[in-house]
Motif scaffolding. Structure first.
Motif, PDB file in Angstrom:
ATOM      1  N   SER A 341       0.798  -1.214   0.000  1.00 26.75           N
ATOM      2  CA  SER A 341       0.000   0.000   0.000  1.00 26.75           C
ATOM      3  C   SER A 341       0.838   1.275   0.000  1.00 26.75           C
ATOM      4  CB  SER A 341      -0.915   0.018   1.231  1.00 26.75           C
ATOM      5  OG  SER A 341      -0.192   0.286   2.414  1.00 26.75           O
ATOM      6  N   THR A 368      -4.300   0.402  -1.613  1.00 25.54           N
ATOM      7  CA  THR A 368      -3.870   1.720  -1.174  1.00 25.54           C
ATOM      8  C   THR A 368      -4.916   2.249  -0.195  1.00 25.54           C
ATOM      9  OG1 THR A 368      -3.119   3.898  -1.915  1.00 25.54           O
ATOM     10  CG2 THR A 368      -5.014   2.956  -3.065  1.00 25.54           C
ATOM     11  N   MET A 398      -9.011   0.459  -2.372  1.00 21.97           N
ATOM     12  CA  MET A 398      -8.492   1.755  -1.939  1.00 21.97           C
ATOM     13  C   MET A 398      -8.872   2.054  -0.487  1.00 21.97           C
ATOM     14  SD  MET A 398      -8.979   3.885  -5.500  1.00 21.97           S
ATOM     15  CE  MET A 398      -7.504   4.898  -5.334  1.00 21.97           C
TER      16      MET A 398
END
Length: 558
Positions: A341, A368, A398
């Protein structure tokens, strides 16, 4: 359930579809892989410097740090060559590699790093994308050119004296033996730490981060917490790692940082599956890299792309770029091929092909979170085989939360809170991914794409997928996504395809065994969801619209 899915997977229908779909889109895949980066190669003089001539002893007792480093220094000063580690057990402390030196391990040579913490001085380093104080890495090099570690031997990092261990990852007898060895238990008795200082540091935020208020005395007080990576090469150029087994690392195994022209060939990277942060290889802010013919069986992500964390990574501004990964296998790992990440400096021009992931938690893992920033783009993946994937075969997420990808037994996790925030430099971007020719025999979910409401994951093409899984496809907060020539064999198809706030989502030639519900569409920000070549008659129910979704956003064409 997994056995049922695996059995269905081998039906004649699936095999027939696999053969047919494998012939499609070859021209498109070939185009993306037609202009691969060129990686500069190492070259060494034939002169050989045997560590025995510098006083090394292979008795497993003598500490050979000085002898090995003296041989490397002598080799470097004479213009380079080969530093030979003969067969035998060689106990050592940290080794610094220098320009034009090939550290070569003969077959049946074991380079065993010492368990004595005092042999590893505290140094300013980098950990998970931030400047950190760490113990000196067993193998390290900084600002050197034309370096290599080659041969047929084993390099062991003595990771067992450094790591914490979770109870749920061991058998009862293993846990009892570990407790009896000493160390400290967490308050809930579910984690073991090698020392009180280690346990104390886990309660601090970024305890090892280098800040003006921290003194040398403070860092020394948490020394055992500041685990080194087994190999750290920083700002080096023209590197070769070939043939050697790298195992039992204190933290990450191989960590090239800001390096250029790196070749990793035919290595075996090995850690216990319970090894916390026991990544295989983490390419961080590197340029021009080839990884091929290698095997990874580790405790965290297998092959991972990184480029710094949050503001520090954005300030560095060095993406990992021009990377070729091919003909490699990942066994146990949190992810087979991974980006993130810590990707705040970005990643681009990554080419992954002809790899197998066997028993990894996730197959292709792109992760991420808010705060990272950075752009990940121009990612090309083809010819991937997977078997017995515990979680998702293909995942874009995400909302990474710094936890194991698959919850342990009894562990409860809440879904992340979805809220619309402003787009800033801290907002990460995932775009321009192309994945083709994937076969997966067993997974929890076939495809999971979860973007941010303020900035969708975008421009994703998934072609020629043949996946047997418990669940089908889940797309949230994404746009310009195309799935073409997809064959799904699923056990739980309620729904087969879930979409939440998807825009311009195209499905072409989707085949499936059966479905209770074909589509579930949720959210008031969907548009242009279209299918062609999809037989909706096999589903008991076609559609369900929730949370403000408009029926007009979905168009199903056979």
């Amino acid at each position: 359930m997994r056995k049922i899915v695996s059995t269905i997977f081998t039906t004649t229908l699936f095999i027939t579809s696999l053969t047919a779909l494998a012939q499609m889109n070859k021209q498109k895949a070939a185009y993306s892989f037609s202009n691969l980066p060129v990686i500069a190669k190492t070259s060494f003089k034939a002169d050989t410097f045997n560590i025995i001539k510098y006083g090394a002893k292979n008795d497993g007792i003598t500490l050979n740090s000085k002898a090995i480093n003296d041989a490397i220094i002598a080799c470097n000063k004479k213009g380079g060559g080969v530093v030979l580690v003969p067969k035998g057990m060689w106990l050592t402390g940290p080794i610094e590699l220098k320009s034009n030196v090939n550290l070569h391990l003969q077959k049946n040579a074991i380079l065993q790093f010492t368990k004595d913490f005092n042999q590893y001085p505290l140094v300013a380093s980098n950990w998970e994308g931030l400047p950190q104080m760490r113990n000196q890495s067993p193998l390290w090099s900084t600002n050197q050119t034309n370096i290599a570690i080659t041969g047929f031997g084993i390099i062991d990092g003595a990771g067992e004296v450094w790591r914490m261990v979770k109870k749920d990852k061991l058998t009862e007898s293993q846990w009892s033996k570990l407790i009896a060895s000493g160390g400290v238990l967490s308050d809930d008795k579910k984690s073991w730490y090698p020392s009180e200082a280690f346990f104390k540091a886990t309660k601090m935020k970024n305890a090892g981060e280098i800040t003006p208020d921290k003194t040398p005395e403070f860092y020394n007080s948490i020394k055992t917490f500041l685990r080194p990576n087994l190999l750290v090469f920083t700002s080096c150029k023209t590197i070769l790692l070939e043939g050697v087994t790298f195992q039992n690392s204190p933290a990450w195994n191989l960590h090239p940082l800001m390096c250029e022209d790196l070749t990793v060939r035919n290595v075996y990277v090995k850690n216990p599956w319970y090894a916390q942060n026991g990544d295989g290889i983490d390419l961080e802010s590197c340029k021009n890299v080839l990884i091929e013919g290698s095997t990874f069986d580790v405790g965290d992500d297998g092959i991972c792309i990184k480029s710094g964390r949050d503001a520090a990574g954005r300030k560095r501004g060095m993406p990992t770029e021009n990377v070729i990964i091919r003909n490699s296998t990942v066994y146990h790992a949190h992810g087979g091929f991974v980006i993130g990440s810590e990707m705040s400096g970005g990643a681009k021009n990554i080419f992954v092909s002809d790899c197998s992931f066997i028993g990894t938690d996730i197959g292709l893992r792109f992760k991420t979170t808010r705060g990272r920033g950075g752009v990940v783009e121009k990612i090309f993946v083809k010819n991937i085989n997977m078997k017995d994937i515990v979680g998702e075969a293909i995942l874009f997420d995400m909302y990474y939360a710094a936890v194991d990808p698959v919850p342990l037994k009894g562990e409860k996790r809440d879904a992340p809170k979805v809220e619309l925030l402003p787009v800033t430099e801290e907002t990460p971007i995932f775009r321009d991914f192309h994945i083709t020719d994937v076969v997966c025999d067993g997974a929890s979910k076939a495809v999971f794409i979860r973007g941010l409401p303020e900035l969708s994951i975008s421009n994703i093409t998934l072609d020629n997928l043949n996946i047997a899984a418990n669940e089908g496809i889940d797309i949230q907060e994404a746009k310009n996504v195309s799935l073409n020539n997809v064959n799904l064999i699923v056990a739980n198809s309620n729904p087969l395809i879930n979409i939440q706030n998807g825009n311009v989502i195209n499905f072409k030639n989707i085949n499936y065994n059966a479905a209770q519900l074909l589509f579930r569409i949720a959210g008031d920000r969907n548009s242009a969801i279209k299918t062609s070549g999809l037989d909706a008659t096999k589903a008991k129910s076609k559609t369900e619209f929730l949370a403000g979704a408009d029926e007009k956003t979905l168009q199903i064409n056979k």
